[in-house]
Design an enzyme around this catalytic site. Structure first.
Site, PDB file in Angstrom:
ATOM      1  N   PRO A  92      -0.076   3.631 -10.189  1.00  0.00           N
ATOM      2  CA  PRO A  92      -0.789   3.981  -8.952  1.00  0.00           C
ATOM      3  C   PRO A  92      -2.242   3.513  -8.986  1.00  0.00           C
ATOM      4  CG  PRO A  92      -0.231   5.962 -10.228  1.00  0.00           C
ATOM      5  CD  PRO A  92       0.428   4.804 -10.903  1.00  0.00           C
ATOM      6  N   GLU A 119       1.929   9.972 -18.462  1.00  0.00           N
ATOM      7  CA  GLU A 119       0.602   9.654 -17.927  1.00  0.00           C
ATOM      8  C   GLU A 119       0.284   8.162 -18.001  1.00  0.00           C
ATOM      9  OE1 GLU A 119      -1.438  11.952 -16.346  1.00  0.00           O
ATOM     10  OE2 GLU A 119       0.403  13.125 -16.561  1.00  0.00           O
ATOM     11  N   ARG A 161      13.955 -12.032  -2.591  1.00  0.00           N
ATOM     12  CA  ARG A 161      14.350 -12.577  -1.285  1.00  0.00           C
ATOM     13  C   ARG A 161      13.549 -13.820  -0.922  1.00  0.00           C
ATOM     14  NH1 ARG A 161      11.010 -11.115   2.847  1.00  0.00           N
ATOM     15  NH2 ARG A 161      12.501 -11.189   4.543  1.00  0.00           N
ATOM     16  N   ASP A 176       8.223 -13.116   8.798  1.00  0.00           N
ATOM     17  CA  ASP A 176       8.073 -11.768   8.250  1.00  0.00           C
ATOM     18  C   ASP A 176       6.763 -11.142   8.723  1.00  0.00           C
ATOM     19  OD1 ASP A 176      10.362 -12.051   6.745  1.00  0.00           O
ATOM     20  OD2 ASP A 176       9.316 -12.410   4.851  1.00  0.00           O
TER      21      ASP A 176
HETATM   22  N1  ADE Z   1       3.944   4.648 -10.765  1.00  0.00           N
HETATM   23  C1  ADE Z   1       3.692   5.854 -10.228  1.00  0.00           C
HETATM   24  N2  ADE Z   1       3.277   5.758  -8.973  1.00  0.00           N
HETATM   25  C2  ADE Z   1       3.250   4.426  -8.684  1.00  0.00           C
HETATM   26  C3  ADE Z   1       2.884   3.673  -7.541  1.00  0.00           C
HETATM   27  N3  ADE Z   1       2.449   4.252  -6.409  1.00  0.00           N
HETATM   28  N4  ADE Z   1       2.973   2.330  -7.599  1.00  0.00           N
HETATM   29  C4  ADE Z   1       3.399   1.730  -8.726  1.00  0.00           C
HETATM   30  N5  ADE Z   1       3.741   2.385  -9.835  1.00  0.00           N
HETATM   31  C5  ADE Z   1       3.671   3.722  -9.828  1.00  0.00           C
END
Ligand code: ADE
Length: 277
Positions: A92, A119, A161, A176
């Site tokens: 994230p 984590e 793709r 796209d």
């Molecule tokens: N791992 C946990 N959340 C994630 C996200 N939003 N994007 C990529 N990998 C992740």
């Protein structure tokens, strides 16, 4: 293209056998190797995580298994002549995964995915491999998943793709939403197929008219309407040259006006707030 995925949940990647990616594998356009990280643990409990230095909640994935698993995947790919690998680490805290990045990755011969649980992975693993190959830390959106495996599926499908011969029609990704280099990045509007009447609902007349010019205009207006409603940020960023006279008329109906100071901050359009009665 070769894809390696190192994970503690190999079965999470079973969808890579299905549909478009499954067919690309079966046809030999994609060579997918899924590896169980626990094969590179040497203790009785197959431990892949430990407590974080500095304290705090959760566990951190250990360097040892990751280093050995990645070295093994690299040795195999090099032996089989796959060219320059890139490491993809879903997190994230990565850079946003976009269609532009999907295109960039689709041009590489070999991607190795390192999805984390807990984590995250001890930072030294990324730092170590970054000295040998490009590393992409990518986020698929502003939310937190329990692990990176679902992100691997997302990235893999978006990349696969785009590979030559994977989608039936080579033209298919030119239109796209988010195709890089598109004049304007607009969301696609609604689509319809037979029957012409369903539960009292019919098809917009223009689509039955056979008039290609009118159909193209209608689709464009639908795209502008949808983008205005769901992604006004995309309209704001469109350069004035992206729109023709009819586009401007539609934008005006939708409440948009050119922003005179737009060029300075990259927002070329604004929607003056509606005047209260
Ligand atoms: N791992 C946990 N959340 C994630 C996200 N939003 N994007 C990529 N990998 C992740």
């Amino acid at each position: 293209m070769r894809l390696d995925v190192v994970t503690i949940f190999p079965e999470y990647l079973d969808p890579l056998n299905v549909s478009l990616v499954g067919k690309a594998r079966a046809s030999g356009r994609l060579d997918v190797q899924v590896h169980d990280l626990r094969e590179w643990t040497y203790d009785r409990h197959n431990t892949v995580d430990d407590t974080p230095y500095g304290g705090g909640p959760g566990m951190v994935m250990k360097t040892g298994p990751w280093g050995d698993a990645l070295d093994s995947a690299l040795a195999d790919g090099y032996e089989r002549g796959f060219g320059r690998p890139a490491l993809i680490v879903p997190t994230p805290s990565g850079r946003p995964f976009t269609q532009e990045l999907a295109v960039e990755l689709s041009e590489r011969p070999w991607l190795i995915f390192a999805p984390a649980r807990y984590e995250g992975i001890d930072r030294r693993v990324v730092d170590e491999y970054a000295t040998r190959m490009p590393v992409y830390e990518v986020s698929i959106g502003d939310y937190v998943l329990a692990g990176g495996e679902a992100a691997v599926l997302v990235v893999t499908e978006a990349v696969a793709r785009l590979l030559p011969g994977v989608l039936g029609n080579a033209e298919s990704h030119r239109d796209d939403s988010f195709a890089p280099g598109a004049m304007a990045n607009l969301l696609e509007g609604p689509v319809y197929t037979k029957p012409p009447l369903w539960r009292g609902r019919d098809i917009p007349d223009v689509l039955l008219s056979g008039h290609h010019g009118k159909i193209a205009r209608w689709r464009r207006d639908q795209a502008l309407t949808r983008t205005s409603a769901h992604r006004p940020d995309l309209i704001e960023r469109c350069a004035p040259a992206a729109f023709d006279k009819k586009d401007r008329e539609m934008l005006s109906i939708l409440g948009w006006a050119p922003d005179p100071e737009g060029a300075a901050h990259g927002r070329f359009w604004r929607r003056p707030p509606a005047v209260e009665e």
